[in-house]
Design a protein around this motif. Structure first.
Motif, PDB file in Angstrom:
ATOM      1  N   TYR A   7      46.617  47.752  41.865  1.00  0.00           N
ATOM      2  CA  TYR A   7      45.638  48.831  41.980  1.00  0.00           C
ATOM      3  C   TYR A   7      44.364  48.380  41.297  1.00  0.00           C
ATOM      4  CZ  TYR A   7      47.850  52.666  44.425  1.00  0.00           C
ATOM      5  OH  TYR A   7      48.368  53.461  45.413  1.00  0.00           O
ATOM      6  N   ALA A   8      43.243  48.573  42.002  1.00  0.00           N
ATOM      7  CA  ALA A   8      41.963  48.069  41.526  1.00  0.00           C
ATOM      8  C   ALA A   8      40.895  49.138  41.584  1.00  0.00           C
ATOM      9  CB  ALA A   8      41.521  46.877  42.371  1.00  0.00           C
ATOM     10  N   ALA A   9      39.939  49.018  40.647  1.00  0.00           N
ATOM     11  CA  ALA A   9      38.695  49.783  40.737  1.00  0.00           C
ATOM     12  C   ALA A   9      37.698  48.911  41.482  1.00  0.00           C
ATOM     13  CB  ALA A   9      38.182  50.104  39.347  1.00  0.00           C
ATOM     14  N   LYS A  10      37.111  49.452  42.565  1.00  0.00           N
ATOM     15  CA  LYS A  10      36.184  48.656  43.361  1.00  0.00           C
ATOM     16  C   LYS A  10      34.726  48.910  43.007  1.00  0.00           C
ATOM     17  CE  LYS A  10      39.490  47.918  47.045  1.00  0.00           C
ATOM     18  NZ  LYS A  10      39.801  48.007  48.483  1.00  0.00           N
ATOM     19  N   SER A  11      34.491  49.944  42.183  1.00  0.00           N
ATOM     20  CA  SER A  11      33.155  50.204  41.654  1.00  0.00           C
ATOM     21  C   SER A  11      33.315  51.135  40.460  1.00  0.00           C
ATOM     22  CB  SER A  11      32.257  50.849  42.712  1.00  0.00           C
ATOM     23  OG  SER A  11      32.700  52.167  42.996  1.00  0.00           O
ATOM     24  N   VAL A  12      32.201  51.350  39.748  1.00  0.00           N
ATOM     25  CA  VAL A  12      32.259  52.199  38.560  1.00  0.00           C
ATOM     26  C   VAL A  12      32.710  53.612  38.900  1.00  0.00           C
ATOM     27  CG1 VAL A  12      30.870  53.256  36.732  1.00  0.00           C
ATOM     28  CG2 VAL A  12      30.506  50.874  37.336  1.00  0.00           C
ATOM     29  N   ALA A  13      32.263  54.139  39.996  1.00  0.00           N
ATOM     30  CA  ALA A  13      32.512  55.546  40.320  1.00  0.00           C
ATOM     31  C   ALA A  13      33.821  55.765  41.067  1.00  0.00           C
ATOM     32  CB  ALA A  13      31.362  56.102  41.151  1.00  0.00           C
ATOM     33  N   ALA A  14      34.459  54.697  41.535  1.00  0.00           N
ATOM     34  CA  ALA A  14      35.594  54.843  42.440  1.00  0.00           C
ATOM     35  C   ALA A  14      36.907  55.040  41.693  1.00  0.00           C
ATOM     36  CB  ALA A  14      35.702  53.618  43.334  1.00  0.00           C
ATOM     37  N   SER A  15      37.818  55.776  42.315  1.00  0.00           N
ATOM     38  CA  SER A  15      39.193  55.849  41.837  1.00  0.00           C
ATOM     39  C   SER A  15      39.883  54.513  42.098  1.00  0.00           C
ATOM     40  CB  SER A  15      39.946  56.963  42.568  1.00  0.00           C
ATOM     41  OG  SER A  15      39.382  58.224  42.282  1.00  0.00           O
ATOM     42  N   LEU A  16      40.911  54.213  41.289  1.00  0.00           N
ATOM     43  CA  LEU A  16      41.668  52.999  41.540  1.00  0.00           C
ATOM     44  C   LEU A  16      42.467  53.159  42.826  1.00  0.00           C
ATOM     45  CD1 LEU A  16      41.056  52.869  38.386  1.00  0.00           C
ATOM     46  CD2 LEU A  16      43.024  51.356  38.281  1.00  0.00           C
ATOM     47  N   GLU A  17      42.545  52.093  43.609  1.00  0.00           N
ATOM     48  CA  GLU A  17      43.258  52.157  44.883  1.00  0.00           C
ATOM     49  C   GLU A  17      44.007  50.862  45.126  1.00  0.00           C
ATOM     50  OE1 GLU A  17      40.363  51.228  48.395  1.00  0.00           O
ATOM     51  OE2 GLU A  17      39.291  52.583  47.000  1.00  0.00           O
ATOM     52  N   ARG A  18      44.944  50.914  46.059  1.00  0.00           N
ATOM     53  CA  ARG A  18      45.772  49.765  46.387  1.00  0.00           C
ATOM     54  C   ARG A  18      44.886  48.576  46.790  1.00  0.00           C
ATOM     55  NH1 ARG A  18      51.250  49.404  47.423  1.00  0.00           N
ATOM     56  NH2 ARG A  18      51.913  47.632  48.719  1.00  0.00           N
ATOM     57  N   PHE A  19      45.288  47.386  46.344  1.00  0.00           N
ATOM     58  CA  PHE A  19      44.444  46.210  46.510  1.00  0.00           C
ATOM     59  C   PHE A  19      45.333  44.978  46.630  1.00  0.00           C
ATOM     60  CE2 PHE A  19      41.905  42.794  44.294  1.00  0.00           C
ATOM     61  CZ  PHE A  19      40.926  42.652  45.265  1.00  0.00           C
ATOM     62  N   ILE A  45      40.079  51.956  30.532  1.00  0.00           N
ATOM     63  CA  ILE A  45      39.168  53.000  30.994  1.00  0.00           C
ATOM     64  C   ILE A  45      37.724  52.625  30.682  1.00  0.00           C
ATOM     65  CG2 ILE A  45      38.602  55.461  30.807  1.00  0.00           C
ATOM     66  CD1 ILE A  45      41.563  55.889  29.981  1.00  0.00           C
ATOM     67  N   HIS A  46      37.486  52.140  29.451  1.00  0.00           N
ATOM     68  CA  HIS A  46      36.136  51.700  29.091  1.00  0.00           C
ATOM     69  C   HIS A  46      35.620  50.673  30.101  1.00  0.00           C
ATOM     70  CE1 HIS A  46      35.673  53.786  25.337  1.00  0.00           C
ATOM     71  NE2 HIS A  46      36.684  53.177  24.742  1.00  0.00           N
ATOM     72  N   GLN A  47      36.480  49.728  30.494  1.00  0.00           N
ATOM     73  CA  GLN A  47      36.013  48.652  31.362  1.00  0.00           C
ATOM     74  C   GLN A  47      35.896  49.092  32.815  1.00  0.00           C
ATOM     75  OE1 GLN A  47      36.835  44.482  30.074  1.00  0.00           O
ATOM     76  NE2 GLN A  47      38.705  45.407  29.246  1.00  0.00           N
ATOM     77  N   VAL A  48      36.858  49.865  33.301  1.00  0.00           N
ATOM     78  CA  VAL A  48      36.767  50.380  34.663  1.00  0.00           C
ATOM     79  C   VAL A  48      35.508  51.218  34.842  1.00  0.00           C
ATOM     80  CG1 VAL A  48      37.798  52.104  36.209  1.00  0.00           C
ATOM     81  CG2 VAL A  48      39.207  50.268  35.268  1.00  0.00           C
ATOM     82  N   ARG A  49      35.146  51.979  33.815  1.00  0.00           N
ATOM     83  CA  ARG A  49      33.958  52.829  33.886  1.00  0.00           C
ATOM     84  C   ARG A  49      32.705  52.119  33.372  1.00  0.00           C
ATOM     85  NH1 ARG A  49      36.947  58.605  32.110  1.00  0.00           N
ATOM     86  NH2 ARG A  49      38.302  58.634  33.952  1.00  0.00           N
ATOM     87  N   ASP A  50      32.835  50.834  33.077  1.00  0.00           N
ATOM     88  CA  ASP A  50      31.734  49.982  32.621  1.00  0.00           C
ATOM     89  C   ASP A  50      31.014  50.570  31.409  1.00  0.00           C
ATOM     90  OD1 ASP A  50      30.300  47.634  32.690  1.00  0.00           O
ATOM     91  OD2 ASP A  50      28.803  48.376  34.093  1.00  0.00           O
ATOM     92  N   GLU A  51      31.764  51.151  30.497  1.00  0.00           N
ATOM     93  CA  GLU A  51      31.170  51.754  29.304  1.00  0.00           C
ATOM     94  C   GLU A  51      30.787  50.706  28.265  1.00  0.00           C
ATOM     95  OE1 GLU A  51      33.499  56.055  29.669  1.00  0.00           O
ATOM     96  OE2 GLU A  51      34.303  54.487  28.380  1.00  0.00           O
ATOM     97  N   TRP A  52      31.327  49.507  28.374  1.00  0.00           N
ATOM     98  CA  TRP A  52      30.941  48.427  27.476  1.00  0.00           C
ATOM     99  C   TRP A  52      29.975  47.448  28.139  1.00  0.00           C
ATOM    100  CZ3 TRP A  52      36.666  47.096  25.862  1.00  0.00           C
ATOM    101  CH2 TRP A  52      37.138  48.104  25.013  1.00  0.00           C
ATOM    102  N   GLY A  53      29.734  47.626  29.443  1.00  0.00           N
ATOM    103  CA  GLY A  53      28.929  46.679  30.187  1.00  0.00           C
ATOM    104  C   GLY A  53      29.750  45.464  30.587  1.00  0.00           C
ATOM    105  N   PHE A  57      33.773  43.784  39.522  1.00  0.00           N
ATOM    106  CA  PHE A  57      34.595  44.474  40.514  1.00  0.00           C
ATOM    107  C   PHE A  57      34.834  43.575  41.722  1.00  0.00           C
ATOM    108  CE2 PHE A  57      32.315  47.750  38.108  1.00  0.00           C
ATOM    109  CZ  PHE A  57      33.382  48.529  37.673  1.00  0.00           C
ATOM    110  N   PRO A  58      35.979  43.766  42.413  1.00  0.00           N
ATOM    111  CA  PRO A  58      37.053  44.723  42.127  1.00  0.00           C
ATOM    112  C   PRO A  58      37.857  44.301  40.892  1.00  0.00           C
ATOM    113  CG  PRO A  58      37.629  43.368  44.011  1.00  0.00           C
ATOM    114  CD  PRO A  58      36.222  43.016  43.667  1.00  0.00           C
ATOM    115  N   MET A  59      38.225  45.275  40.079  1.00  0.00           N
ATOM    116  CA  MET A  59      38.892  45.037  38.812  1.00  0.00           C
ATOM    117  C   MET A  59      40.322  45.586  38.844  1.00  0.00           C
ATOM    118  SD  MET A  59      37.975  46.572  35.029  1.00  0.00           S
ATOM    119  CE  MET A  59      36.226  46.268  35.224  1.00  0.00           C
TER     120      MET A  59
END
Length: 350
Positions: A7-19, A45-53, A57-59
């Motif tokens: 399961y991957a995050a494909k962008s900051v705003a996206a839900s994780l989805e099968r990958f 969560i910090h990294q999926v939401r790019d809160e640390w910079g 992606f995809p992550m």
């Protein structure tokens, strides 16, 4: 190449989805682990939401990984097919700098290669444990005692939350005769509490949640303080040898520095996304120190896993599935989990 699904995050705003993706072919020193369980760390969560910079992606997140060995390279000596194995926060380091040679790979001078959201030394993006398998060099794979197999899901968070708290407590020589504060009773804090208690220290748990008092005592606290209560906090001024700050949300670090006695240390292991402000007098009074700590090296992480096996220490967990990741992430942010989510990777096939 080895076929993988996760399961991957494909962008900051996206839900994780099968990958679906590929992992490298097995090299002579590689171990292939079929992942049974993967913990959810707040840093995911910090990294999926790019809160640390620096998010790439995809992550595919996940660095609290346990499972079973399904293949080994020709030069592997520690593992055979069928063995229990664990993978933590790093999957490579330079191996030749002074820190790596001292078994402190977490502080590799070249910079260690993270299990996910990192590029290896060949420039290939790493992908983590929210997946069915992983291929890692033997040096960065840990053995797990059969004693822990009945609680294997609860072992997964030891690969990050466990070593992140174990390492500083060992470094600052916490044990009998020490009065130690643990700030926060979450994924990190509950492990810090268990270890500090097991090491023989007198442990004071600081929490903003009155509802966690009973749990804190059950997990090993000698005293519990509600940190929003100024009068209660004032009673501990200048009384603690060491404080392990496990909180990932913004908070006043000066308040905890004031609780240290002469030559005491506050060590940060939680990672708020915003900078902290430290008042000068918070450190100069009582010659206090403000420090930080990362994970441990490979040797220390194995030591921690072996200690947990001998002392029956695992994480307090809630099992979840890949289909419930959005809900799990939201609950982690709200501190609404006791005390670590772990993904049952069988849910990939559901």
């Amino acid at each position: 190449m080895i076929q993988s699904v996760g399961y991957a995050a494909k962008s900051v705003a996206a839900s994780l989805e099968r990958f679906e993706f590929e992992r490298r072919d097995v090299r002579p020193d590689d171990v292939v682990v079929e992942i049974a369980y993967s913990g959810i760390c707040h840093s995911d969560i910090h990294q999926v939401r790019d809160e640390w910079g620096g998010a790439i992606f995809p992550m595919v997140p996940g660095h609290e990984i346990v499972g079973y060995v399904t293949a080994v390279g020709s030069a592997v000596t520690k593992f055979k097919v069928g063995d229990l194995a664990g993978v933590g926060v790093m999957v490579d380091s330079c191996k030749v700098c002074s820190n790596c040679e001292a078994d402190e790979e977490a502080y590799c001078e070249k910079g260690f290669v993270g299990t996910y959201n990192s590029k290896d030394y060949e420039g290939v993006l790493t992908r983590g444990g929210y997946s069915n398998n992983i291929v890692v060099a033997e040096r960065y794979v840990h053995t797990i005692s059969k004693k822990l197999e009945p609680k294997l899901a609860a072992v997964a968070p030891l690969l990050c939350a466990g070593i992140t708290t174990y390492s500083p407590l060992r470094h600052w020589k916490i044990g009998p005769g020490k009065k130690v504060g643990i700030v926060g009773l979450g994924g990190l804090g509950h492990m810090g509490l268990k270890f500090a208690h097991s090491f023989g220290a007198h442990v004071v748990l600081f929490t903003t949640s009155a509802g966690k008092e009973a749990d804190a005592l059950r997990l090993g606290a000698d005293e519990v303080v509600i940190s929003k209560d100024a009068e209660a906090m004032a009673k501990y001024k200048g009384s603690l040898d060491f404080i392990l700050d496990c909180v990932s949300a913004p908070h006043d670090i000066n308040l905890y520095l004031s609780l240290l006695r002469l030559d005491g240390t506050v060590c940060l292991v939680g990672l708020p996304e915003t900078p902290m402000e430290v008042a000068s007098f918070s450190t100069v009074v009582n010659r206090r120190s403000l420090a930080g700590s990362m994970i441990g090296g490979m040797k220390e992480t194995q030591e921690m896993l072996d200690y947990c096996a001998e002392n029956d220490i695992v994480s307090e967990i809630e099992l979840t599935t890949v289909g419930e990741l959005d809900t799990a992430y939201d609950r982690v942010v709200k501190s609404d989990v006791k005390y670590r989510f772990v993904i049952d990777m069988k849910s990939l096939n559901a």
